[in-house]
Design an enzyme around this catalytic site. Structure first.
Site, PDB file in Angstrom:
ATOM      1  N   LYS A  33       0.833  -1.216   0.000  1.00  0.00           N
ATOM      2  CA  LYS A  33       0.000   0.000   0.000  1.00  0.00           C
ATOM      3  C   LYS A  33       0.861   1.257   0.000  1.00  0.00           C
ATOM      4  O   LYS A  33       0.653   2.165  -0.795  1.00  0.00           O
ATOM      5  CB  LYS A  33      -0.926   0.031   1.234  1.00  0.00           C
ATOM      6  N   THR A  34       1.807   1.289   0.931  1.00  0.00           N
ATOM      7  CA  THR A  34       2.639   2.485   1.034  1.00  0.00           C
ATOM      8  C   THR A  34       3.482   2.648  -0.230  1.00  0.00           C
ATOM      9  O   THR A  34       3.661   3.751  -0.740  1.00  0.00           O
ATOM     10  CB  THR A  34       3.526   2.396   2.281  1.00  0.00           C
ATOM     11  N   ASP A 217      -2.255   7.749   3.653  1.00  0.00           N
ATOM     12  CA  ASP A 217      -1.830   6.402   4.062  1.00  0.00           C
ATOM     13  C   ASP A 217      -2.480   6.066   5.408  1.00  0.00           C
ATOM     14  O   ASP A 217      -2.883   6.964   6.144  1.00  0.00           O
ATOM     15  CB  ASP A 217      -0.294   6.355   4.193  1.00  0.00           C
ATOM     16  N   GLU A 218      -2.586   4.794   5.732  1.00  0.00           N
ATOM     17  CA  GLU A 218      -3.165   4.344   7.015  1.00  0.00           C
ATOM     18  C   GLU A 218      -4.533   4.983   7.243  1.00  0.00           C
ATOM     19  O   GLU A 218      -4.849   5.461   8.343  1.00  0.00           O
ATOM     20  CB  GLU A 218      -2.225   4.692   8.189  1.00  0.00           C
ATOM     21  N   GLN A 248      -5.932  -3.366  10.508  1.00  0.00           N
ATOM     22  CA  GLN A 248      -4.850  -2.718  11.252  1.00  0.00           C
ATOM     23  C   GLN A 248      -5.309  -1.450  11.950  1.00  0.00           C
ATOM     24  O   GLN A 248      -4.501  -0.600  12.308  1.00  0.00           O
ATOM     25  CB  GLN A 248      -3.683  -2.392  10.325  1.00  0.00           C
ATOM     26  N   ARG A 618       4.764  -7.413  11.026  1.00  0.00           N
ATOM     27  CA  ARG A 618       5.970  -6.597  10.842  1.00  0.00           C
ATOM     28  C   ARG A 618       7.155  -7.459  10.418  1.00  0.00           C
ATOM     29  O   ARG A 618       8.166  -6.965   9.966  1.00  0.00           O
ATOM     30  CB  ARG A 618       6.358  -5.865  12.154  1.00  0.00           C
TER      31      ARG A 618
HETATM   32  P1  ATP Z   1       1.549  -2.084   5.983  1.00  0.00           P
HETATM   33  O1  ATP Z   1       0.117  -2.521   5.940  1.00  0.00           O
HETATM   34  O2  ATP Z   1       2.314  -2.826   7.004  1.00  0.00           O
HETATM   35  O3  ATP Z   1       1.691  -0.597   6.051  1.00  0.00           O
HETATM   36  P2  ATP Z   1       1.984  -1.932   3.150  1.00  0.00           P
HETATM   37  O4  ATP Z   1       0.791  -2.526   2.509  1.00  0.00           O
HETATM   38  O5  ATP Z   1       2.075  -0.469   3.187  1.00  0.00           O
HETATM   39  O6  ATP Z   1       2.184  -2.565   4.592  1.00  0.00           O
HETATM   40  P3  ATP Z   1       4.583  -1.808   1.936  1.00  0.00           P
HETATM   41  O7  ATP Z   1       5.328  -1.376   3.138  1.00  0.00           O
HETATM   42  O8  ATP Z   1       4.305  -0.817   0.885  1.00  0.00           O
HETATM   43  O9  ATP Z   1       3.241  -2.544   2.390  1.00  0.00           O
HETATM   44  O10 ATP Z   1       5.290  -3.058   1.259  1.00  0.00           O
HETATM   45  C1  ATP Z   1       5.756  -4.163   2.029  1.00  0.00           C
HETATM   46  C2  ATP Z   1       7.067  -4.671   1.463  1.00  0.00           C
HETATM   47  O11 ATP Z   1       6.838  -5.325   0.225  1.00  0.00           O
HETATM   48  C3  ATP Z   1       8.045  -3.559   1.191  1.00  0.00           C
HETATM   49  O12 ATP Z   1       9.328  -4.016   1.497  1.00  0.00           O
HETATM   50  C4  ATP Z   1       7.876  -3.326  -0.286  1.00  0.00           C
HETATM   51  O13 ATP Z   1       9.020  -2.757  -0.855  1.00  0.00           O
HETATM   52  C5  ATP Z   1       7.632  -4.719  -0.795  1.00  0.00           C
HETATM   53  N1  ATP Z   1       6.849  -4.774  -2.050  1.00  0.00           N
HETATM   54  C6  ATP Z   1       5.637  -4.230  -2.266  1.00  0.00           C
HETATM   55  N2  ATP Z   1       5.215  -4.474  -3.520  1.00  0.00           N
HETATM   56  C7  ATP Z   1       6.179  -5.208  -4.121  1.00  0.00           C
HETATM   57  C8  ATP Z   1       6.336  -5.778  -5.416  1.00  0.00           C
HETATM   58  N3  ATP Z   1       5.412  -5.668  -6.368  1.00  0.00           N
HETATM   59  N4  ATP Z   1       7.471  -6.469  -5.658  1.00  0.00           N
HETATM   60  C9  ATP Z   1       8.411  -6.617  -4.707  1.00  0.00           C
HETATM   61  N5  ATP Z   1       8.330  -6.105  -3.470  1.00  0.00           N
HETATM   62  C10 ATP Z   1       7.229  -5.408  -3.168  1.00  0.00           C
HETATM   63 MG    MG Z   2       2.161   0.885   4.811  1.00  0.00          MG
END
Ligand code: ATP
Ligand code: MG
Length: 732
Positions: A33-34, A217-218, A248, A618
């Site tokens: 997402k981020t 975000d969030e 979350q 995490r």
């Molecule tokens: P959270 O809910 O904990 O905030 P999130 O959904 O924001 O998580 P991110 O932090 O954006 O998730 O991504 C999680 C990890 O996966 C990061 O290390 C990111 O770089 C990696 N990632 C995300 N998308 C891809 C992708 N398509 N290919 C490889 N790595 C990825």
């Molecule tokens: Mg995130």
């Protein structure tokens, strides 16, 4: 450009490259997402759909916003300086600083942190001769903040009984006092900013036209007021891109509303809801544990995460004899991992309650493992730092009574409690600040307080043209603070912290320049209140990361330790109670009494479970979960039972690292561990409700049948032994 989009899967790519529409990205932990949000900003800018000027991005922590800015500058060659990327509080502060007059604030307005707010409320109650047992200051703060978070001023607050009427009056008094002192609390930053935009049409229009893209975000942790603030800013046609995960949502106790996601979908996003289900962060076993845990929650929008990373290692579980044993285990594991080449920065120890960090810190220190604590008693919250900052605040704004009282007699200047009472009484009468009222004092009090005022005035003159770091140093010396701690037996660490404050000022000036309205001093003070704890000594060092689960949101680590998995601690008894109190308060405000009656305590527990879900997700490669049979908390040894959350992790995912100690030999006393009273089906570790003491957790049992007794930890109401026959305990 193609590089920018190269590492995205299909739904991520779709989300990043959506046309100018409102959209909701509803997705689980670690699904990107981020990453999607950041990449979208980069994509919009590199395809010239918007300039840095036209973007407003809101993230949850300062750490996250810094990371976002850093990632952006890596993705697109633009100057990110001056971009509106920050937290709700940070952005509102920025807006208020730019338009302080229109907002009815002094240019140098200061921010009250929660500690300052509490002392202000205490002072207010004292001045008004109000019994603080009847109106506990903490509750009053909560009442005020809950109202503000709903956008309700004292004048609009509804009182449905005499008690609430009084609380509303105190809320009004508090507002008056804050205005008089020219200070704002955290909730006020938002409300004041919202009101400013709502009332001032040209100003609002200006920002509505400026921000073409708003990204959040969030999103699951926004509260009503934040949502309305976003709605206002988006009122001129901006497109809102919100990302979040209902699983979350962990700030319900502070008024966050998952309902915002549903409303947003209905009011804005419509067809543009994108789900991301592939998790890129964690190995399969970790994800399976997270999925299994969260399934126990009833209130969910529902989604499932998968990964193609393979199962990976099992989840390691350790049941310690005591908190000290637990810390020893964790630190030994860390040392071994370091020997195997894992970087300490890639390891995090998470805990539910900040008080748990002490034992861990002790052990890390004893074994010379470098570590860094986020949150807790943070740098800017330390006594000596707050003293120094209070002097600086007074230079900026003499009407700041909170700062005045903090240092008027520190170091001691022979100003007694009686003199201060007189001063407060006459300030109250004159409707002025303490600083201004000081001239009205006569006799000895007049002399001593007068000397203090002269000190501040001369400090102001002396530091007028000094650069910020020298100004800080000058204040520390000339006020006698430095000397005070040099003479104090245990003052060494405090002196080091004061030195660190000078360093922090220097780093701040280097990084930010003398930016912002009101100059470097005001910006620095704002930074101290808003960004507390993020500029500690040793940033960038190779250190193990210690933080509460709340603070770990959005972050990821190769190795994660979740410590203190015990009933009453995680899930947290107070939070279950506080959560309820908060929710009840809110429901009352929202007149949703019917709902309140329907759900006793379950929501609090579900929020705790989401918190556990955040903790588990995490971890990238290895996850440890641990609990202790006894724990020192708040000066008492508590006997603990393993968290119910441990039982919710399927046994086949767990690797138990120790055999369970024989119960009779351990802390559960008198061998009564096995004596599960049959009555009412109650058992150890169960959460129960008592009419008088509220929600508690059964920590031990004794006797059988008619003699059966249980010991229940009721958190705030303490530990109680209750005879089952008489005490009505209902399982929650
Ligand atoms: P959270 O809910 O904990 O905030 P999130 O959904 O924001 O998580 P991110 O932090 O954006 O998730 O991504 C999680 C990890 O996966 C990061 O290390 C990111 O770089 C990696 N990632 C995300 N998308 C891809 C992708 N398509 N290919 C490889 N790595 C990825
Ligand atoms: Mg995130």
């Amino acid at each position: 450009m193609s590089d920018l989009l190269a590492n995205l899967n299909a739904p991520q790519l779709q989300a990043v490259t959506l046309p100018p529409v409102h959209a909701l990205i509803l997705a689980g932990a670690g699904s990107g997402k981020t990453r999607v949000l950041t990449t979208r900003i980069a994509w919009l800018m590199s395809t010239n759909q918007v300039g840095p000027h036209g973007v407003l991005a809101v993230t949850f922590t300062n750490k996250a916003s810094k990371e976002m800015t850093a990632r952006l500058s890596a993705l697109v060659p633009i100057n990110t300086r001056g971009m509106w990327i920050g937290t709700f509080h940070g952005l509102c502060n920025r807006l208020l600083r730019a338009h302080y007059r229109e907002a009815g604030l002094p240019q140098t307005f200061q921010i009250l942190d929660s500690g300052d707010q509490l002392s202000m409320v205490k002072r207010l109650l004292k001045n008004l001769n109000i019994d603080d047992e009847k109106f506990p200051p903490r509750e009053l703060c909560h009442f005020i903040n809950a109202n503000k978070e709903q956008g309700i001023r004292a004048a609009q607050a509804e009182a449905y009984d005499g008690y609430t009427q009084k609380r509303v009056e105190l809320y009004a008094e508090y507002e008056t006092q804050c205005n008089r002192e020219g200070v704002v609390d955290f909730a006020e930053l938002l409300l004041r900013c919202y009101e400013l935009l709502n009332r001032n049409e040209p100003l609002c229009k200006h920002y509505q036209e400026r921000f073409r893209y708003i990204l959040v975000d969030e999103f699951q942790d926004t509260n009503r007021l934040q949502y309305s603030w976003l709605q206002l800013l988006a009122g001129g046609g901006a497109k809102v891109f919100a990302v979040g995960d209902d699983d979350q949502s962990i700030y319900g106790f502070r008024g966050a509303e998952v309902g915002n996601m549903r409303d947003f979908e209905r009011d804005y996003a419509g067809q543009n809801v994108i789900r991301l289900e592939q998790n890129y962060r964690s190995h399969g076993n970790i994800l399976a544990a997270a999925n299994a845990l969260i399934k126990n929650n009833r209130e969910r929008l529902g989604k499932n995460l998968w990964t193609d990373a393979g199962d990976g290692e099992p989840i390691r579980a350790y049941e310690a004899y005591s908190d000290i044993d637990e810390a020893r285990f964790i630190v030994d594991e860390i040392r071994e991992l370091v020997r195997d080449g894992v970087s300490p920065t890639q390891m995090a120890i998470l805990y539910r309650s900040n008080a748990q960090s002490r034992v861990l810190e002790h052990e890390l220190f004893a074994k010379s493992v470098p570590y860094k604590v986020y949150g807790g008693l943070r740098f800017f919250e330390r006594q000596e730092i707050k003293h120094a900052l209070a002097y600086l605040r007074l230079l900026g704004n003499p009407d700041d009574d909170t700062a005045f009282l903090r240092v008027v007699n520190f170091p001691t200047r022979g100003i007694g409690a009686r003199s201060l009472e007189n001063l407060q009484a006459s300030a109250h009468q004159m409707n002025s600040s303490l600083y201004n009222a000081a001239a009205s004092l006569s006799g000895k009090a007049g002399q001593t307080v007068g000397a203090f005022i002269r000190l501040i005035e001369s400090l102001r003159q002396e530091t007028e043209n000094l650069p910020l770091p020298e100004m800080v140093e000058h204040i520390i010396e000339k006020t006698g603070l430095g000397q005070h701690y040099r003479l104090e037996k245990e003052g060494q660490e405090r002196l080091e912290n004061l030195d660190e404050l000078i360093n922090a000022a220097a780093t701040f000036v280097d990084a930010e320049g003398a930016i912002g309205e009101g100059g470097a001093l005001v910006s620095f003070l704002t930074h101290a209140s808003l960004e507390a704890g993020e500029h500690q000594a040793g940033e960038g060092d190779e250190a193990v990361q210690l933080m509460s689960v709340h603070a770990a949101k959005g972050l990821e680590f190769d190795v994660v330790f979740i410590s203190g998995l015990e009933q009453g601690l995680f899930p947290h008894e107070n939070s279950v109670n506080q959560g309820r109190e908060g929710l009840e308060e809110e429901r009352r405000l929202m007149k949703r009494k019917a709902l309140a009656a329907e759900m006793p305590g379950r929501e609090g527990l579900e929020e705790e479970r989401r918190l556990m879900y955040v903790a588990v997700t995490r971890a990238r490669q290895r996850l440890y979960v641990s609990c202790a049979q006894t724990r020192m908390l708040h000066g008492q040894t508590r006997y603990c039972v393993p968290s119910a959350f441990l039982d919710e992790i399927p046994a086949n995912l767990l690797l138990k690292l120790n055999k369970k100690a024989a119960p009779a030999a351990t802390s559960f006393g008198s061998g009564s561990y096995a004596a599960e009273p049959a009555a009412g089906g109650l058992r150890m570790g169960q959460t129960v409700e008592h009419a008088k003491f509220g929600i508690g957790v059964i920590v031990s049992t004794e006797g059988r049948g008619a003699d059966a007794r249980v010991q229940v930890n009721f958190g705030g109401s303490g530990m109680k032994w209750l005879a089952l026959e008489y005490a009505k305990l209902t399982p929650v």
